[in-house]
Enzyme design. Sequence first.
Site, PDB file in Angstrom:
ATOM      1  N   SER A  46      63.121  -5.428  28.441  1.00  0.00           N
ATOM      2  CA  SER A  46      64.181  -4.789  27.656  1.00  0.00           C
ATOM      3  C   SER A  46      65.012  -5.825  26.909  1.00  0.00           C
ATOM      4  CB  SER A  46      65.083  -3.950  28.559  1.00  0.00           C
ATOM      5  OG  SER A  46      65.514  -4.703  29.691  1.00  0.00           O
ATOM      6  N   ASP A  84      59.366  -9.238  34.428  1.00  0.00           N
ATOM      7  CA  ASP A  84      58.390  -8.342  33.803  1.00  0.00           C
ATOM      8  C   ASP A  84      57.200  -9.132  33.250  1.00  0.00           C
ATOM      9  OD1 ASP A  84      59.107  -5.694  34.105  1.00  0.00           O
ATOM     10  OD2 ASP A  84      60.326  -5.624  32.288  1.00  0.00           O
ATOM     11  N   LYS A 112      56.762  -7.509  37.803  1.00  0.00           N
ATOM     12  CA  LYS A 112      56.632  -6.063  37.594  1.00  0.00           C
ATOM     13  C   LYS A 112      55.669  -5.814  36.440  1.00  0.00           C
ATOM     14  CE  LYS A 112      59.980  -3.530  35.656  1.00  0.00           C
ATOM     15  NZ  LYS A 112      59.286  -2.913  34.487  1.00  0.00           N
ATOM     16  N   GLU A 181      60.546   5.758  35.555  1.00  0.00           N
ATOM     17  CA  GLU A 181      61.396   5.883  34.361  1.00  0.00           C
ATOM     18  C   GLU A 181      61.205   7.227  33.679  1.00  0.00           C
ATOM     19  OE1 GLU A 181      62.674   3.518  30.277  1.00  0.00           O
ATOM     20  OE2 GLU A 181      61.302   2.571  31.713  1.00  0.00           O
TER      21      GLU A 181
END
Length: 255
Positions: A46, A84, A112, A181
Amino acid sequence: MTALQKAEAIRLRKGNRPIAALTAYDYPTARLLDEGGVDVLLVGDSLGMVVLGFPDTTHVTLEHMLHHVAAVARAKPTALVVGDLPIHTYDTPEQALDTARRLVAAGAEAVKLEGGVRQAEKVRAITQAGIPVMGHLGMLPQRVLEEGGYRKKGKTPEQTEAIREGAQAIIDAGVFAIVMESIVPEAARFLTASLSVPTIGIGCGQHTCDGEVAVVTDLLGSYPWFVPPFARPEADVAGATRNAVARYLLQVRGS
């Protein structure tokens, strides 16, 4: 604690104390969040949007992630640092393991990745090398271009079952927790009750998962140009910054 011990401590929170996770992208934020008692610091891709100004996460490179993981790791947080795997850096099990190792070398304690059944062998390759893996199911930001936008998941029994099957595949491969999510609340509750590892929700409604993760700029109100509908800002850092700049200009210019 070692990285494996930290990840195991998170896994054992299933059904017990809720897990509080926040994203972090730099040293001072990581220190502040860790001092506040956050359980997990996610160096999320993000950052492509809220730090680097890209339209979505598909522009984030491994070099970007390594830079920001290293900054967060320098805070030496008690919280588990998760990095990530950016898009197209885990297309094969071998590439996934190499990327995971590079993130760990930069300071991540776990990694992740997004996806279910198709990612199981990649998860297995990483976990068998002793690196903890967190999953990510439901709405997958790295597939936003393929899907033509951000869409809620779990709206039908078939969608929910597909998510459950994907979750079980990566659980069998060794994930210690799964971010869920933008899954509708009813489906998120069902999945949380059905799965043996903690679920960490974002955009799934309150108290539907074993924990929550939020993007830190949403929490702090420091990225006002886009606020997701599910975000719950607890501060107005953007407003405070504008006010501070206005006072500074008065001091410098005298008017």
